[in-house]
Design an enzyme around this catalytic site. Structure first.
Site: not given
Length: 722
Positions: A129, A131, A152, A197, A313, A436, A451, A456
């Site tokens: 599968e 990743k 995790r 995930e 796997k 600037c 900077c 700025c």
């Protein structure tokens, strides 16, 4: 509505109608977000959603955290609590595609040969599968309801991110079996821990970046970084606006019907409408495994998420038990990592961008080239050191790759010209900020040119947002969106411009676009102006922190406030000047000039030099002049430069840690303790004198108990102060 859920129509009571609506909305969420096959219009969906919202408001006793209405996010957490994984959340060992090798897949072949040896046969069925390049997460369902979601972490303990995960529309918050996906009838497991995930689909990430760019907001570098930052947001309302998705790929704790193979696990996920990683290929032997790897290499750009390899796997779950685990990873799985794709092109020019924190970043402008499925015409060069290390010069022929398949990067110069001079960032901008025109500096020990101008324009949104933040001057209703709109419309180029804003201008500020305007409004405008009026009288340490001076955090600002009576004293501070010169002479010897001040480690030579450099620079002098024009010269509320001469405060010399839910915000108690001479730390140690503990105190309470630290209630703290 063509749905099996139409059969459920018993709405004779509010309780039954709420249950019906939740089930209907969950069903349509799955069709829309997971299967991309909506069966009702947006208007019909909104009608169901509004009806559920109204019923839940009218009947608060029916509240449920797993209701679809709770996906919009809630008020910010002060921090993440820790969750213990019931089954260790291990990583997977990587096997790499080898560069310049007669057999690039040698490491993968070795992995399969170990499987053959340990299982005692030649042909072992495995799954393949893609990743997913995302953030690993565990979802724990108990009796069909999402109990928590956790990162995790270290594999044993992770952060509780349940509030953020609830905002992901493709994820079911309550599990119900559907008959469409299963060849057998599944019962919802009493315990189901799904590992997977969280990520941002490439298309959604691109659309989000395009929208942010149109609104003048900063874009994200890549989906992985954007996802990681979003998942760890303390405000789940922000998370709800980001296009997060989830795909399951593994099983943790489980109490349900036996799952003999990975097929059974996938069928269970489909039955419960939990989105899973796809496509899945089965390889019955080594030859099919190698062919499967080539399949994913050739088709990986058709997958709508970042992927840099293939996860392999063992198919049979009993064989997995036989193979077992090492201390950190299963022996029955591996992640094969592709070599990054590389292409040659020409470096046409180098532009210099000013980031929101003032860092100048060189960007390579390239002859466009196709790589990893997209056309690349720009690549970051990071900093001057990187340029010199790689010998990069204008017109060079370069080799580029996408690091992690996302970020274009220059690997090296091809056939370099020895006479060519490496590009100089400093010379290219004539030593001045492109935004600037203020001088740029590079601090000793740092690689970036920066900077440091407080005003700025390139840093305006960040500077204003920080200036108005709760820990700084706490300007009500002045968040990043408002700051960005002020900068975009030209109403503010620095934080001090806020004091020139009028109620009419703020009320009519457009936070949206020309096509979809969104007015800020009179109430919000009044809140901002009231907060700005209050900010004029805020203590010195708040102002120092608000100014965003390099190296100057909250604790250092407090210490500077103790050492100086008012802001205008900083630019001529003999204490800071002595700190710098003392270090340059001999840092090991105690300085008799500084000893009476008992300066803490929060203010060292780096802070002293940064503060003096700022206030003595043209930008700092301009800031002080502007503050004087506004009639603002913040005064210290903890001025006690020589502690021995100061009256002793009730908590002097005592270190506190704060934990749990208290009657007031933690910042209130932090200020109270510090105003009375105490110091507040973030973690419990042997040096901690007291733990101020509220409800749900957690791990800090346990550690304090183990170390014998005195634990205080709010009443006990009041007694100490008395």
């Amino acid at each position: 509505m063509n749905s099996e859920l139409d059969l459920f129509s018993d709405s004779s009571t509010p309780e039954k109608r709420v249950a019906e609506l939740r089930q209907l909305i969950d069903h349509h969420n799955r069709l829309y977000y997971t299967q991309a096959e909506p069966e009702i219009s947006d208007a019909d969906y909104d009608k169901l959603y509004r009806e559920l919202e109204d019923l839940e408001k009218a009947h608060p006793e029916l509240a449920d955290l797993n209701s679809p209405t709770q996906r919009v996010g809630s008020t910010p957490n002060s921090a993440f609590t820790q969750v213990s994984h019931p089954v260790p959340m291990l990583s997977i060992d990587d096997v790499f595609e080898l560069k310049d090798s007669p057999e690039p897949k040698a490491e993968l072949i070795s992995f399969y040969e170990r499987l053959q040896k340990n299982l005692g046969r030649k042909d072992i069925a495995v799954t393949l599968e893609p990743k997913i390049d995302g953030v690993a997460v565990s979802l724990y369902y108990e009796n069909g309801a999402l109990k928590y979601a956790a990162t995790r972490g270290d594999g044993t303990m992770g952060d509780d991110i349940t509030q953020n995960v609830r905002t992901i529309h493709s994820l079911p918050l309550s599990l119900r079996p559907t008959i469409a996906h299963s060849s057998r009838k599944y019962i919802v497991p009493s315990i189901l821990e799904v590992r997977g995930e969280i990520f941002m689909p490439n298309s959604a990430f691109a659309a989000m970046n395009e929208e942010r760019d149109e609104q003048g907001l900063p874009t994200f570098a890549n989906p992985r970084n954007a996802t990681a930052g979003t998942v760890k947001q303390l405000d789940s309302r922000i998370v709800a606006t980001r296009p997060l998705a989830f795909l399951a790929h593994g099983l943790g704790a489980y109490d349900g019907e036996e799952l003999g193979s990975e097929h059974d696990f996938h069928e269970l996920l489909d039955t419960l409408s939990i989105p899973r990683n796809q496509p899945i290929r089965i390889a019955k032997n080594l030859e099919e495994l190698l062919l499967g790897i080539d399949f994913f290499r050739n088709h990986r750009h058709e997958i709508d998420h970042a992927t840099d390899g293939v996860v392999i796997k063992v198919l049979d779950r009993k064989e997995r038990e036989t193979l077992g685990f090492t201390s950190r990873a299963p022996r029955w799985a591996a992640a094969f990592k592709f070599l990054p794709e590389q292409q040659e092109t020409t470096l046409k020019s180098i532009s210099v961008q000013v980031g929101r924190t003032g860092v100048l970043t060189p960007v390579a402008e390239l002859e466009p080239v196709l790589i990893s499925g997209s056309t690349v015409s720009r690549a970051t060069l990071h900093n001057q050191d990187e340029i010199e290390k790689k010998g990069i010069y204008l017109g060079a022929r370069v080799l580029i790759e996408k690091a992690g398949e996302i970020i274009p990067a220059i690997v090296k110069v091809i056939d370099p010209d020895p006479s060519a001079k490496p590009f100089s960032l400093y010379d290219s901008v004539d030593g001045k900020c492109p935004s600037c025109q203020a001088p740029i500096t590079r601090e000793e020990g740092f690689v970036a040119w920066r900077c440091t101008n407080f005003e700025c324009p390139a840093q305006a949104t960040t500077a204003i947002t920080h200036f108005a933040s709760r820990k700084a001057l706490d300007i009500d209703s002045m968040g990043e969106t408002v700051a960005e709109a002020l900068v975009r419309h030209g109403y503010a180029t620095s934080p001090l411009d806020l004091f020139s804003l009028t109620e009419n201008l703020l009320a009519n500020l457009n936070l949206g676009t020309e096509e979809s305007p969104r007015r800020f409004g009179e109430k919000n405008a009044a809140k901002v102006l009231a907060s700005l009026s209050s900010a004029r009288g805020k203590p010195l340490h708040k102002w120092l922190y608000a100014m965003g001076i390099r190296h100057l955090g909250e604790s250092a600002a407090k210490e500077l406030s103790r050492l100086h009576r008012q802001l205008s004293d900083l630019s001529t501070s003999p204490v800071l000047a002595e700190l710098i010169s003392d270090t340059r002479a001999d840092a090991k010897k105690k300085n008799p000039e500084l000893e009476p001040f008992a300066i803490t480690g929060d203010v060292g030579p780096a802070v002293a030099e940064s503060v003096l450099s700022f206030f003595r620079s043209p930008a700092g002098e301009h800031t002080l002049r502007k503050l004087a024009d506004l009639g603002i010269d913040p005064v210290s509320d903890n001025y006690a430069p020589k502690p021995a001469e100061a009256p002793k405060l009730p908590l002097s010399g005592k270190t506190f840690v704060i934990t749990g839910t208290l009657s007031q915000d933690r910042s209130y108690f932090k200020d109270l303790i510090e105003k009375n001479g105490g110091k507040v730390s973030g973690s419990v140690s042997k040096k901690t004198n007291y733990l101020l503990a509220g409800e749900s105190a957690g791990s800090k309470f346990d550690k304090a108990t183990q170390l014998g630290v005195v634990i205080l209630s709010e009443d006990a703290l009041a007694d100490l102060l008395a």
